[in-house]
Design a protein around this motif. Structure first.
Motif, PDB file in Angstrom:
ATOM      1  N   UNK B 327       0.836  -1.186   0.000  1.00 18.50           N
ATOM      2  CA  UNK B 327       0.000   0.000   0.000  1.00 18.50           C
ATOM      3  C   UNK B 327       0.872   1.237   0.000  1.00 18.50           C
ATOM      4  N   UNK B 328       0.457   2.187  -0.780  1.00 20.64           N
ATOM      5  CA  UNK B 328       1.178   3.461  -0.784  1.00 20.64           C
ATOM      6  C   UNK B 328       2.599   3.333  -1.273  1.00 20.64           C
ATOM      7  N   UNK B 329       2.832   2.325  -2.086  1.00 22.91           N
ATOM      8  CA  UNK B 329       4.197   2.092  -2.533  1.00 22.91           C
ATOM      9  C   UNK B 329       4.684   3.248  -3.393  1.00 22.91           C
ATOM     10  N   UNK B 332       5.859   6.559  -1.586  1.00 23.40           N
ATOM     11  CA  UNK B 332       7.146   6.558  -0.879  1.00 23.40           C
ATOM     12  C   UNK B 332       8.301   6.140  -1.772  1.00 23.40           C
TER      13      UNK B 332
END
Lengths: 268, 333
Positions: B327-329, B332
């Motif tokens: 998730x949210x790779x 970031x």
């Protein structure tokens, strides 16, 4: 790959290292000089004594004979903890992660020697404790970001894939702010893409000023990244030199790569 | 389970305060003195099991000698308060320090031992302490023990009654949890856990394993000593047989059943074992058979204990690999 620097400052030196297990000469009179800024490769067939040699360098084994110097200081008889305090960091061939701790916690332990807070600091939450915790967290997250494991910071290390576990080990070692980083087969268990990424990562670390010693079987990796290579066979040193020298040395070819065309192919 | 956890994390402070408030009014709600006595026992053993858990559950040492440290605390309290009239509240830390010193004495020669070998030594040490208590008559009263240990002062309350003594155990228990929670979430606690997980790796990262193992032993022994100190006036009379290895194994059973390596585990374990002990009294010695069955069942079905997470090193060292969500790779990188 990296160019030979003109002034080579020796960082880690081994002089006549021997390690005998009973009658078995695991390492037999090996000399080695790793200089500042090197990517130093150690290669050799299975059972050549590479890992034993690493264990001697990091204080896990005491050599039967010979001395190890780090920055001119004799570290031969030091315990692994004391060697780590000298900022020699290492990873392990068969992954010795703290599997049931999260990735972040794994890296935080790497910051252990850089912080000082004791039990009373922790109980009373003194400024020392707060400073240490803030430093540890910040530093660990920074390393995780850099190595690309930031998203996995709260995952248990044992839950990650093999290749990523290797990265956690490297991240943990980096937290020591090592003067030299000893990597024992970092690419084992990685697929070719991961290996390539790792190779680039190691080169980037080197460009940042880290000195790196690496045991590796992946010849493409070694020949392309390392500027110096030590070849071991049956515990004995065959050669220490540049990739070009290693490639052309007939003794290395016969001892390690076998003979004939196949060996030539493998190197390229 | 995850829902419960999420709820707990969300309202953590309120929940803990609620539990604490409930515990505070408990002795006034439960009017039967016997039940209050049981509640005291639960608190006492919860803290004692917690102190053992600090050793076994966090640094992965296998200590079986907690009864010995417990005995040291109890005897220090009994001797100093009956002979020299030292104040109970002063004796709490003193007993702890005495026990910690003995802990260090046990830890130093055994630093290289692990697993079953360490267990045997700690078991032996616990027995040695008991036998010394039994034979050193001029000091410990030998087989006769020490009688009439003065009741501690607690804001003028009549601590003779378990109803009020209960608060001493509650105070020690809460203090233990607060302090241990802080220690575990610090550099020291991480060092302990790293030793449990992989000693060689811990060393290679500069963790002085010998130092931290000794410290860990001393920490566990310290709290066992403190609990011992609180125990002596509570029962008013101590003698060596109260500190036999049975007590040690009882405490071990609590952390095995409750779950090692968690703060909640020893509390649950203490509740279960104490309630079983009291409710199965009619079976006399046969209840030990029931214990044994429960422990074997636990080891078999849920080695990490009731409170232990399934992703614990104690769950047989197996890790269930779940697909990791990314998730949210992108955000970031």
């Amino acid at each position: 790959m990296a160019e030979q620097t003109l002034t080579r400052v020796p960082l880690l030196e081994a002089q006549g290292i021997c390690k005998y297990f009973g009658g078995l000469k695991a390492v037999d009179h090996v000399d080695m000089t790793i200089c500042q800024g090197d990517i130093f490769g150690i290669i050799g067939p299975n059972g050549a004594g590479k890992t034993t040699f690493f264990n001697i360098c990091t204080g896990i084994f005491t050599p039967t004979q010979g001395r190890i110097f780090f920055c001119g200081e004799d570290i031969t008889a030091m315990s692994p903890e004391a060697v780590a305090q000298k900022r020699i960091a290492r990873t392990f061939q068969n992954l010795q992660l703290f599997k049931f701790m999260t990735v972040l916690e794994n890296v935080k332990i790497g910051c252990h020697i850089k912080t000082k807070s004791n039990m009373f600091d922790a109980i009373l939450h003194t400024p020392t404790f707060k400073r240490d915790e803030a430093f540890t967290t910040e530093k660990s997250l920074e390393i995780l970001k850099r190595i690309g494991l930031f998203d996995f910071r709260d995952t248990l290390a044992g839950n990650l894939s093999y290749g990523m576990q290797r990265k956690v080990e490297i991240a943990r070692a980096l937290a020591l702010d090592p003067k030299i980083l000893l990597l024992d087969e970092p690419a084992a268990g990685m697929n070719p893409l991961e290996t390539k990424a790792l190779m680039e990562f190691i080169q980037a670390l080197n460009a940042d000023g880290y000195t790196i010693a690496v045991i590796e079987h992946d010849m493409k990796f070694v020949m392309n990244s390392c500027n110096r290579i030590l070849v071991l066979n049956f515990g004995q040193k065959i050669l220490e030199g540049t990739p070009a020298e290693v490639k052309t040395n007939p003794e290395v070819q016969s001892a390690y790569f076998g003979k004939g065309m196949v060996a030539g192919e493998a190197i390229r | 389970m995850s829902k419960v956890q999420a709820f707990y994390h969300k309202h953590r402070t309120i929940l803990l305060l609620a539990v604490f408030a409930a515990l505070c009014v408990l002795p006034f709600v439960v009017t039967k003195a016997l039940f209050v006595r049981y509640a005291c026992n639960i608190l006492l053993f919860a803290t004692l099991a917690g102190s053992l858990n600090a050793i076994n559950g966090y640094s992965g040492q296998m200590c079986l000698g907690q009864a010995g440290f417990f005995a040291i605390g109890a005897y220090v309290c009994a001797i100093f308060s009956t002979r020299f009239g030292v104040n109970f509240w002063l004796l709490l830390p003193i007993s702890g320090v005495f026990a910690a010193m003995v802990g260090l004495l046990v830890a130093l020669p055994t630093l290289k031992l692990q697993g079953i070998y360490l267990s045997i030594v700690t078991l032996g040490a616990s027995e040695i302490i008991r036998i010394i208590a039994q034979t050193w008559e001029p000091v410990t009263g030998g087989a006769l023990g020490i009688k009439n240990i003065p009741y501690p002062w607690l804001f003028g309350l009549d601590t003779f009654r378990p109803k009020y003594y209960y608060f001493i155990f509650l105070l020690i228990g809460v203090l233990f949890l607060l302090v241990t929670n802080r220690v575990l979430k610090s550099r020291v606690g991480r060092a302990w856990i790293s030793i449990r997980e992989d000693q060689i790796a811990a060393k290679s990262l500069g963790v002085q394993t010998s130092f931290y193992k000794s410290l860990n032993f001393m920490y566990g022994a310290f709290w066992a000593g403190v609990v011992g100190c609180a125990y002596a006036p509570f029962v008013n009379y101590i003698e060596a047989s109260q500190f036999s290895t049975d007590t040690g194994f009882n405490v071990l059973a609590m952390i095995v059943i409750g779950g090692q390596g968690t703060l909640l585990g020893p509390i649950l374990g203490s509740m279960i074992v104490t309630v079983l002990t009291e409710s199965l009294r009619f079976l006399d010695n046969w209840r030990y058979v029931i214990y044994a069955v429960i422990i074997i069942m636990m080891m078999w079905l849920r080695p990490q204990g009731i409170a232990g997470a399934s992703h614990s090193v104690l769950a047989g060292g197996k890790i269930k690999r779940k697909p990791v969500r990314r998730e949210g790779a992108r955000s970031h990188g």
